[in-house]
Design a protein around this motif. Structure first.
Motif, PDB file in Angstrom:
ATOM      1  N   PRO A 329      39.185  26.635   5.657  1.00  0.00           N
ATOM      2  CA  PRO A 329      37.940  26.254   4.996  1.00  0.00           C
ATOM      3  C   PRO A 329      36.826  25.933   5.998  1.00  0.00           C
ATOM      4  O   PRO A 329      37.106  25.461   7.103  1.00  0.00           O
ATOM      5  CB  PRO A 329      38.336  25.016   4.190  1.00  0.00           C
ATOM      6  CG  PRO A 329      39.675  24.590   4.670  1.00  0.00           C
ATOM      7  CD  PRO A 329      40.279  25.705   5.410  1.00  0.00           C
ATOM      8  N   PHE A 330      35.599  26.205   5.594  1.00  0.00           N
ATOM      9  CA  PHE A 330      34.477  26.086   6.503  1.00  0.00           C
ATOM     10  C   PHE A 330      33.807  24.730   6.318  1.00  0.00           C
ATOM     11  O   PHE A 330      33.137  24.476   5.342  1.00  0.00           O
ATOM     12  CB  PHE A 330      33.502  27.248   6.278  1.00  0.00           C
ATOM     13  CG  PHE A 330      34.178  28.578   6.467  1.00  0.00           C
ATOM     14  CD1 PHE A 330      34.629  28.962   7.713  1.00  0.00           C
ATOM     15  CD2 PHE A 330      34.411  29.411   5.389  1.00  0.00           C
ATOM     16  CE1 PHE A 330      35.284  30.169   7.907  1.00  0.00           C
ATOM     17  CE2 PHE A 330      35.065  30.634   5.570  1.00  0.00           C
ATOM     18  CZ  PHE A 330      35.502  31.002   6.832  1.00  0.00           C
ATOM     19  N   ARG A 331      34.057  23.853   7.287  1.00  0.00           N
ATOM     20  CA  ARG A 331      33.520  22.488   7.221  1.00  0.00           C
ATOM     21  C   ARG A 331      32.547  22.262   8.354  1.00  0.00           C
ATOM     22  O   ARG A 331      32.686  22.854   9.416  1.00  0.00           O
ATOM     23  CB  ARG A 331      34.643  21.471   7.463  1.00  0.00           C
ATOM     24  CG  ARG A 331      35.767  21.488   6.520  1.00  0.00           C
ATOM     25  CD  ARG A 331      36.882  20.656   7.154  1.00  0.00           C
ATOM     26  NE  ARG A 331      38.120  20.743   6.401  1.00  0.00           N
ATOM     27  CZ  ARG A 331      38.371  20.019   5.328  1.00  0.00           C
ATOM     28  NH1 ARG A 331      37.478  19.147   4.891  1.00  0.00           N
ATOM     29  NH2 ARG A 331      39.503  20.149   4.683  1.00  0.00           N
ATOM     30  N   LYS A 332      31.615  21.368   8.140  1.00  0.00           N
ATOM     31  CA  LYS A 332      30.800  20.865   9.239  1.00  0.00           C
ATOM     32  C   LYS A 332      30.410  19.419   8.960  1.00  0.00           C
ATOM     33  O   LYS A 332      30.593  18.931   7.845  1.00  0.00           O
ATOM     34  CB  LYS A 332      29.580  21.752   9.481  1.00  0.00           C
ATOM     35  CG  LYS A 332      28.803  22.161   8.254  1.00  0.00           C
ATOM     36  CD  LYS A 332      27.552  22.898   8.612  1.00  0.00           C
ATOM     37  CE  LYS A 332      27.770  24.395   8.771  1.00  0.00           C
ATOM     38  NZ  LYS A 332      26.535  25.161   8.621  1.00  0.00           N
ATOM     39  N   GLU A 333      29.881  18.779   9.983  1.00  0.00           N
ATOM     40  CA  GLU A 333      29.364  17.429   9.808  1.00  0.00           C
ATOM     41  C   GLU A 333      27.992  17.531   9.161  1.00  0.00           C
ATOM     42  O   GLU A 333      27.229  18.456   9.454  1.00  0.00           O
ATOM     43  CB  GLU A 333      29.209  16.736  11.163  1.00  0.00           C
ATOM     44  CG  GLU A 333      30.495  16.161  11.723  1.00  0.00           C
ATOM     45  CD  GLU A 333      31.122  15.100  10.827  1.00  0.00           C
ATOM     46  OE1 GLU A 333      32.275  15.346  10.401  1.00  0.00           O
ATOM     47  OE2 GLU A 333      30.481  14.085  10.544  1.00  0.00           O
ATOM     48  N   ALA A 334      27.693  16.607   8.283  1.00  0.00           N
ATOM     49  CA  ALA A 334      26.360  16.556   7.685  1.00  0.00           C
ATOM     50  C   ALA A 334      25.939  15.096   7.622  1.00  0.00           C
ATOM     51  O   ALA A 334      26.727  14.196   7.913  1.00  0.00           O
ATOM     52  CB  ALA A 334      26.390  17.170   6.292  1.00  0.00           C
ATOM     53  N   ILE A 335      24.676  14.893   7.256  1.00  0.00           N
ATOM     54  CA  ILE A 335      24.153  13.530   7.138  1.00  0.00           C
ATOM     55  C   ILE A 335      23.777  13.285   5.683  1.00  0.00           C
ATOM     56  O   ILE A 335      23.153  14.130   5.038  1.00  0.00           O
ATOM     57  CB  ILE A 335      22.933  13.348   8.063  1.00  0.00           C
ATOM     58  CG1 ILE A 335      23.406  13.307   9.512  1.00  0.00           C
ATOM     59  CG2 ILE A 335      22.157  12.096   7.709  1.00  0.00           C
ATOM     60  CD1 ILE A 335      22.284  13.247  10.495  1.00  0.00           C
ATOM     61  N   LEU A 336      24.210  12.163   5.198  1.00  0.00           N
ATOM     62  CA  LEU A 336      23.912  11.791   3.818  1.00  0.00           C
ATOM     63  C   LEU A 336      22.414  11.478   3.697  1.00  0.00           C
ATOM     64  O   LEU A 336      21.889  10.633   4.423  1.00  0.00           O
ATOM     65  CB  LEU A 336      24.757  10.563   3.492  1.00  0.00           C
ATOM     66  CG  LEU A 336      25.126  10.257   2.052  1.00  0.00           C
ATOM     67  CD1 LEU A 336      25.736  11.460   1.354  1.00  0.00           C
ATOM     68  CD2 LEU A 336      26.098   9.084   2.050  1.00  0.00           C
ATOM     69  N   ALA A 337      21.735  12.157   2.775  1.00  0.00           N
ATOM     70  CA  ALA A 337      20.282  11.963   2.633  1.00  0.00           C
ATOM     71  C   ALA A 337      19.959  10.781   1.734  1.00  0.00           C
ATOM     72  O   ALA A 337      18.869  10.222   1.805  1.00  0.00           O
ATOM     73  CB  ALA A 337      19.654  13.236   2.070  1.00  0.00           C
ATOM     74  N   THR A 338      20.892  10.411   0.860  1.00  0.00           N
ATOM     75  CA  THR A 338      20.666   9.301  -0.073  1.00  0.00           C
ATOM     76  C   THR A 338      21.903   8.402  -0.065  1.00  0.00           C
ATOM     77  O   THR A 338      22.992   8.880   0.224  1.00  0.00           O
ATOM     78  CB  THR A 338      20.447   9.835  -1.512  1.00  0.00           C
ATOM     79  OG1 THR A 338      21.503  10.760  -1.802  1.00  0.00           O
ATOM     80  CG2 THR A 338      19.124  10.550  -1.659  1.00  0.00           C
ATOM     81  N   PRO A 339      21.742   7.128  -0.408  1.00  0.00           N
ATOM     82  CA  PRO A 339      22.933   6.271  -0.463  1.00  0.00           C
ATOM     83  C   PRO A 339      23.862   6.751  -1.582  1.00  0.00           C
ATOM     84  O   PRO A 339      23.417   7.407  -2.526  1.00  0.00           O
ATOM     85  CB  PRO A 339      22.369   4.886  -0.815  1.00  0.00           C
ATOM     86  CG  PRO A 339      20.888   4.996  -0.801  1.00  0.00           C
ATOM     87  CD  PRO A 339      20.505   6.430  -0.805  1.00  0.00           C
ATOM     88  N   PHE A 340      25.139   6.414  -1.455  1.00  0.00           N
ATOM     89  CA  PHE A 340      26.099   6.873  -2.459  1.00  0.00           C
ATOM     90  C   PHE A 340      27.262   5.898  -2.534  1.00  0.00           C
ATOM     91  O   PHE A 340      27.738   5.402  -1.515  1.00  0.00           O
ATOM     92  CB  PHE A 340      26.610   8.266  -2.095  1.00  0.00           C
ATOM     93  CG  PHE A 340      27.506   8.869  -3.150  1.00  0.00           C
ATOM     94  CD1 PHE A 340      26.971   9.336  -4.348  1.00  0.00           C
ATOM     95  CD2 PHE A 340      28.880   8.963  -2.945  1.00  0.00           C
ATOM     96  CE1 PHE A 340      27.793   9.896  -5.327  1.00  0.00           C
ATOM     97  CE2 PHE A 340      29.706   9.523  -3.924  1.00  0.00           C
ATOM     98  CZ  PHE A 340      29.163   9.989  -5.109  1.00  0.00           C
TER      99      PHE A 340
END
Ligand code: AMP
Ligand code: MG
Length: 403
Positions: A329-340
């Motif tokens: 599976p194709f994963r990468k790191e990302a940054i959360l744009a909104t709280p969750f």
């Protein structure tokens, strides 16, 4: 219960590339090469003109000119020059034609001022090597151009043709059957009655698997939730020679979830049932009766999507012969744009949308989602955010994994 990583390792142990076979070049596009390919000739096979114009000795046209020359012959593409150039002589030549001995440059036809009666006036200066491709400049005879494991892109199909390979040894695409199960299902062209829904999983799963490179067997009838009916439909898929069988529905804990028992009855050996994952926990995986890889995906559409992205599509790519890095599976790191706020006792895949890019890192936002039946939200998503198990407040700007 197995973790996703443990389950993926077990699947990967069984997902060996299919035995290679020889196919014609017309069938080779997109397949993985199972042999190295070497050049049978130099390319280009002769010193070649890259422009329509006049083959010259650059030393004869060092200045801007214009200078008058004698035209000793015409060489169209596909023919061979017969006259070597002496001082003051040129050859009228077409793109792709071999240069005559003595010529080291081509002056393009646009720089000829006057061409008549076997004479031409050319504007200079000419540089040695200009508009000329030396023999063997691309590759020499015997050079290895493609290797085992290379995917045959359209350009590589062209290269195979250039070196005379009308057929080539490749890993074939796996034949894949998709079998929907469930008493509640009706075909896409029917109007559901009370308590019924359309079988949307079959077309969706077929689309995902085709994209991963599967050779799909014809659509299967819907397997009803009775052991005899399931046995008939599944036997059909095995008889059709499926390398991979993907079932939708019937693997949960309900009384009508008969798929695991029927599969084991048919000689499929269970490797695992259930993965610590949300959505998609009841995932079933087994092997047999020959060496068919069998996935039982839970019926809720998004469980099917997540199971396909994490397990089934990477398996299709593995048996097609793709290398580990190309399987997903194709994963990468990302940054959360909104709280969750994430709540859950299992690692969760939650549909999300890309809202921007910061220094090459995706900024992603979780979508409002009604859970595993809610496919519509997934159609507006770009991927899934991955939250580890446990309740937690995430702040905007935190790093998350992105599938
Ligand atoms: P199951 O995993 O068989 O318990 O199915 C769970 C739920 O998924 C069912 O109640 C249906 O709402 C849905 N479902 C099952 N099969 C399909 C299908 N082929 N297409 C769309 N939804 C399905
Ligand atoms: Mg069902």
């Amino acid at each position: 219960m197995l973790s996703v990583e443990e389950a993926q390792r077990l699947v990967a142990q069984h997902a060996a590339p299919l035995p290679p076979r020889v196919v014609s070049l017309a069938e080779a596009s997109g397949l993985v090469l199972a042999e190295p390919v070497a050049a049978d000739l130099d390319s280009p096979p002769f010193d070649k003109a890259l422009m329509d114009g006049f083959a010259v000795r650059a030393a004869d046209l060092m200045s801007e000119g214009p200078i008058e020359f004698e035209v000793v012959e015409e060489v169209p593409a596909g023919s061979v020059p017969t006259c070597a150039l002496g001082t003051g002589q040129v050859t009228s030549i077409m793109t792709g034609a071999p240069l005559p001995p003595g010529a080291d440059a081509v002056v393009m036809v646009e720089h000829a001022v006057n061409f008549a009666d076997g004479r031409v006036v050319l504007k200079g200066p000419a540089r040695p090597g200009q508009n000329r491709l030396d023999r063997g400049r691309e590759y020499g005879r015997g050079a290895v151009l493609l290797r085992e494991g290379d995917v045959l892109t359209p350009a590589r199909v062209g290269l195979l043709a250039a070196v005379g390979r009308a057929s080539v040894r490749v890993v074939p695409r796996p034949r894949v059957a998709v079998v929907p199960t469930g008493d509640e299902l009706v075909d896409v062209s029917s109007t559901p009655g009370p308590g019924q829904i359309r079988d949307s999983n079959s077309p969706m799963l077929r689309a995902y698997l085709a994209e991963a490179g599967a050779d799909l067997l014809p659509a299967s009838p819907i397997g009803r939730d009775r052991a005899d009916a399931l046995r008939t439909v599944l036997s059909g898929a095995f008889d059709a020679g499926a390398d991979v069988l993907v079932l939708s529905g019937g693997v949960s804990a309900g009384q009508r979830d008969l798929v695991p028992a029927v599969l084991e009855d048919l000689g499929v050996r269970r490797v695992f049932h259930k993965v610590r994952l949300k959505p998609g926990k009841p995932l079933w995986f087994g092997v047999g009766p020959e060496r068919t890889l069998v996935f039982g995906l839970p019926g809720n559409p998004v469980s099917g999507v997540v199971g396909t992205l994490l397990f089934v599509a990477p398996t299709i790519r593995a048996v097609r012969g793709l290398s580990e890095g190309e399987r997903g599976p194709f994963r990468k790191e990302a940054i959360l744009a909104t709280p969750f706020t994430h709540r859950g006792d299992r690692p969760t895949y939650h549909p999300g949308r890309v809202v921007g890019v910061d220094a090459g890192v995706l900024r992603v936002e979780p979508l409002a989602w009604a859970g595993s039946p809610d496919l519509f939200t997934v159609t507006r998503a770009d991927g899934f955010l991955h939250f580890p198990e446990g309740d937690r407040e995430y702040r905007a700007g935190e790093s998350v994994a992105w599938l």
